[in-house]
Design a protein around this motif. Structure first.
Motif, PDB file in Angstrom:
ATOM      1  N   ARG A  78      -8.277  10.507  -0.522  1.00 26.93           N
ATOM      2  CA  ARG A  78      -8.904   9.236  -0.880  1.00 26.93           C
ATOM      3  C   ARG A  78      -8.238   8.044  -0.201  1.00 26.93           C
ATOM      4  O   ARG A  78      -8.731   6.922  -0.284  1.00 26.93           O
ATOM      5  CB  ARG A  78      -8.853   9.032  -2.400  1.00 26.93           C
ATOM      6  CG  ARG A  78      -9.829   9.916  -3.184  1.00 26.93           C
ATOM      7  CD  ARG A  78      -9.540   9.845  -4.675  1.00 26.93           C
ATOM      8  NE  ARG A  78     -10.587  10.502  -5.455  1.00 26.93           N
ATOM      9  CZ  ARG A  78     -11.592   9.877  -6.053  1.00 26.93           C
ATOM     10  NH1 ARG A  78     -11.683   8.567  -5.959  1.00 26.93           N
ATOM     11  NH2 ARG A  78     -12.492  10.545  -6.735  1.00 26.93           N
ATOM     12  N   GLY A  79      -7.106   8.271   0.418  1.00 26.89           N
ATOM     13  CA  GLY A  79      -6.377   7.173   1.048  1.00 26.89           C
ATOM     14  C   GLY A  79      -5.596   6.339   0.059  1.00 26.89           C
ATOM     15  O   GLY A  79      -5.239   5.191   0.347  1.00 26.89           O
ATOM     16  N   TRP A  80      -5.316   6.902  -1.118  1.00 27.78           N
ATOM     17  CA  TRP A  80      -4.588   6.182  -2.172  1.00 27.78           C
ATOM     18  C   TRP A  80      -3.091   6.458  -2.051  1.00 27.78           C
ATOM     19  O   TRP A  80      -2.462   6.938  -2.995  1.00 27.78           O
ATOM     20  CB  TRP A  80      -5.080   6.614  -3.544  1.00 27.78           C
ATOM     21  CG  TRP A  80      -6.487   6.224  -3.867  1.00 27.78           C
ATOM     22  CD1 TRP A  80      -7.376   5.569  -3.070  1.00 27.78           C
ATOM     23  CD2 TRP A  80      -7.174   6.479  -5.092  1.00 27.78           C
ATOM     24  NE1 TRP A  80      -8.569   5.391  -3.712  1.00 27.78           N
ATOM     25  CE2 TRP A  80      -8.479   5.939  -4.961  1.00 27.78           C
ATOM     26  CE3 TRP A  80      -6.824   7.097  -6.284  1.00 27.78           C
ATOM     27  CZ2 TRP A  80      -9.428   6.007  -5.978  1.00 27.78           C
ATOM     28  CZ3 TRP A  80      -7.769   7.170  -7.313  1.00 27.78           C
ATOM     29  CH2 TRP A  80      -9.054   6.624  -7.159  1.00 27.78           C
ATOM     30  N   ASP A  91       2.818   3.328  -9.697  1.00 20.77           N
ATOM     31  CA  ASP A  91       2.467   4.385  -8.752  1.00 20.77           C
ATOM     32  C   ASP A  91       2.812   5.747  -9.345  1.00 20.77           C
ATOM     33  O   ASP A  91       3.578   5.853 -10.316  1.00 20.77           O
ATOM     34  CB  ASP A  91       3.231   4.208  -7.432  1.00 20.77           C
ATOM     35  CG  ASP A  91       2.739   3.031  -6.610  1.00 20.77           C
ATOM     36  OD1 ASP A  91       1.604   2.571  -6.837  1.00 20.77           O
ATOM     37  OD2 ASP A  91       3.504   2.561  -5.734  1.00 20.77           O
ATOM     38  N   LEU A  92       2.280   6.813  -8.727  1.00 23.38           N
ATOM     39  CA  LEU A  92       2.680   8.185  -9.026  1.00 23.38           C
ATOM     40  C   LEU A  92       3.425   8.725  -7.817  1.00 23.38           C
ATOM     41  O   LEU A  92       3.011   8.491  -6.674  1.00 23.38           O
ATOM     42  CB  LEU A  92       1.467   9.076  -9.320  1.00 23.38           C
ATOM     43  CG  LEU A  92       0.598   8.725 -10.532  1.00 23.38           C
ATOM     44  CD1 LEU A  92      -0.501   9.766 -10.702  1.00 23.38           C
ATOM     45  CD2 LEU A  92       1.426   8.629 -11.794  1.00 23.38           C
ATOM     46  N   VAL A  93       4.516   9.446  -8.057  1.00 18.04           N
ATOM     47  CA  VAL A  93       5.286  10.021  -6.966  1.00 18.04           C
ATOM     48  C   VAL A  93       5.204  11.538  -7.041  1.00 18.04           C
ATOM     49  O   VAL A  93       5.275  12.121  -8.126  1.00 18.04           O
ATOM     50  CB  VAL A  93       6.754   9.529  -6.993  1.00 18.04           C
ATOM     51  CG1 VAL A  93       7.467   9.935  -8.268  1.00 18.04           C
ATOM     52  CG2 VAL A  93       7.514  10.018  -5.767  1.00 18.04           C
ATOM     53  N   THR A 146       4.819  12.342  -1.316  1.00 19.85           N
ATOM     54  CA  THR A 146       3.747  11.336  -1.331  1.00 19.85           C
ATOM     55  C   THR A 146       3.975  10.355  -2.469  1.00 19.85           C
ATOM     56  O   THR A 146       4.414  10.747  -3.550  1.00 19.85           O
ATOM     57  CB  THR A 146       2.367  12.004  -1.531  1.00 19.85           C
ATOM     58  OG1 THR A 146       2.138  12.951  -0.498  1.00 19.85           O
ATOM     59  CG2 THR A 146       1.239  10.979  -1.528  1.00 19.85           C
ATOM     60  N   VAL A 147       3.669   9.086  -2.212  1.00 21.54           N
ATOM     61  CA  VAL A 147       3.581   8.093  -3.286  1.00 21.54           C
ATOM     62  C   VAL A 147       2.113   7.731  -3.428  1.00 21.54           C
ATOM     63  O   VAL A 147       1.486   7.227  -2.491  1.00 21.54           O
ATOM     64  CB  VAL A 147       4.422   6.839  -2.988  1.00 21.54           C
ATOM     65  CG1 VAL A 147       4.196   5.778  -4.070  1.00 21.54           C
ATOM     66  CG2 VAL A 147       5.901   7.187  -2.904  1.00 21.54           C
ATOM     67  N   GLY A 148       1.548   8.048  -4.579  1.00 22.60           N
ATOM     68  CA  GLY A 148       0.130   7.772  -4.823  1.00 22.60           C
ATOM     69  C   GLY A 148      -0.060   6.428  -5.488  1.00 22.60           C
ATOM     70  O   GLY A 148       0.614   6.113  -6.468  1.00 22.60           O
ATOM     71  N   ARG A 149      -0.964   5.628  -4.956  1.00 21.18           N
ATOM     72  CA  ARG A 149      -1.237   4.296  -5.494  1.00 21.18           C
ATOM     73  C   ARG A 149      -2.492   4.328  -6.358  1.00 21.18           C
ATOM     74  O   ARG A 149      -3.596   4.522  -5.869  1.00 21.18           O
ATOM     75  CB  ARG A 149      -1.387   3.308  -4.339  1.00 21.18           C
ATOM     76  CG  ARG A 149      -1.925   1.954  -4.654  1.00 21.18           C
ATOM     77  CD  ARG A 149      -0.965   0.882  -5.099  1.00 21.18           C
ATOM     78  NE  ARG A 149       0.430   1.010  -4.906  1.00 21.18           N
ATOM     79  CZ  ARG A 149       1.196   0.214  -4.148  1.00 21.18           C
ATOM     80  NH1 ARG A 149       0.643  -0.755  -3.460  1.00 21.18           N
ATOM     81  NH2 ARG A 149       2.504   0.364  -4.116  1.00 21.18           N
TER      82      ARG A 149
END
Length: 377
Positions: A78-80, A91-93, A146-149
């Motif tokens: 998704r590009g998040w 954020d989620l890591v 990954t760090v998810g935004r």
């Protein structure tokens, strides 16, 4: 307000319980996001449409159970995502430690001002909370991939949501008080208003007694927030919104005009507090005109006093400016009303941020005719 940060704080303090059994990192992270947004269980997965992003291993070994690695893949597709250097609270890591199924935790601000991770893990690291929960500095979290935004709407509370948080405390649940002219009411919405809203939206009319917050929030935002409060600065917008809900648009506009006339150059907080004074006088005038309404006075005044304190606590760092007093012609100190004035050769002016400027007025130049000629020596 950062809703994810707030929810993490509740978990860390022990005020909120999430999954504490080991090997359920994704469930714990999901519960944080869902609690922060008031979602029902597993809505986080539905919002992500996680089934599209299942890894081959996830499909093969647990087709109906999301893995952290599949959720990570959803964020990537998704590009998040953001670089770890740009991580923020909310954020989620993700990592592949301790296993290839993936590992995940929400990020928040720790006690030292650094970013920390709330995780469900079999190991003990950072600050151990209880069960499998740890509270770990981000820079000590191993194997970050990954760090998810999360979308801003999932993380940050809107001004409307913040304002309604106060209003909802006083609108309560279902009531049908015989002395209340509004009649049958639930969550602050009367039956008449609810039926009108449903008709405007083409919805079937749900029983007033059965209404939920999810049912009424769109109504509140469209009819009570957007027309006036949305055009004003915070926290004046919050004060006006509560009036709009409680007293209707006409009274809200009139009371706002009175407060702004009393404090024309004051900050939004000062004008909001002036508005609570106007509101208290309005309540008292109702009882004076209709004594049968006295039964509601205690609750009305409790709402006004609570709003004053809430506005000061939620003014986003705005400080209450000191009162300015001017000595009148009788030698008494009276509070300055904030309007530009000249006193003792000094101009006083209050700016929109609440600051007060004092400027000495230059004396008028004398008329040349009044200047005596200086004799030559």
């Amino acid at each position: 307000m950062n809703r994810i940060q707030h929810t993490i704080g509740l978990v860390v303090s022990g005020a909120l319980t999430i999954e504490t059994r080991p090997r359920y990192c994704l469930r714990a992270a999901r519960q944080v996001v869902e609690h922060a947004n008031g979602w029902e269980e597993r809505r986080f997965f539905r919002e992500l449409d996680w089934g599209k992003y299942r890894t081959a291993e996830n499909i093969e070994q647990a087709p109906d159970t999301p893995w952290a690695r599949s959720i990570e893949h959803a964020f990537i597709e998704r590009g998040w995502t953001v670089p770890v250097e740009q991580a923020r609270a909310g954020d989620l890591v993700f990592s592949r430690v301790p296993e290839d199924q993936g590992h995940v935790g929400p990020i928040g601000l720790g006690p030292d001002g650094r970013l920390w991770v709330l995780e469900n893990a079999e190991v003990r690291r950072g600050q151990h909370l209880r069960g499998a929960l740890n509270w770990v500095p981000l820079d000590e979290w191993p194997g970050i991939t990954t760090v998810g935004r999360l979308p801003d709407a999932w993380v940050f509370q809107s001004a409307f949501e913040r304002a309604h948080g106060f209003t909802a405390e006083f609108e309560g649940g279902y009531v049908n008080h015989p002395a209340d002219p509004g009649g049958e009411t639930n969550l602050g919405v009367t039956r008449r208003v609810w039926e009108r809203w449903c008709k405007s939206q083409g919805h079937k009319v749900k029983a007033v007694r059965s209404l939920t917050l999810a049912d009424v929030l769109p109504l509140y935002e469209a009819w009570y927030w957007q027309p006036l409060a949305a055009t004003l600065p915070w926290p004046l917008s919050a004060a006006v919104y509560d009036l709009y809900v409680n007293h209707g648009p006409g009274n809200a506009k009139r009371m706002l005009a009175q407060a702004q006339q009393a404090r024309p150059n004051a900050s939004p907080l000062v004008q909001a507090l002036a508005l609570t004074d106007v509101r208290e006088r309005f309540y008292r005038s109702i009882v004076a005109a209709r004594p049968s309404q006295q039964v509601f006075m205690k609750g009305w005044l409790r709402r006004v006093h609570a709003q004053r304190e809430w506005l000061k606590a939620n003014a986003e760092g705005e400080e209450m400016p000191s009162k300015v007093f001017i000595r009148d012609t009788n030698g008494k100190n009276v509070e300055w009303d904030g309007k530009p004035t000249v006193y003792g050769g000094v101009t006083l002016k209050r700016y929109p941020d609440g600051a007060v400027q004092l400027e000495r007025v230059a004396p008028p130049a004398p008329d040349p005719k009044d200047i005596p000629a200086t004799p030559l020596k």
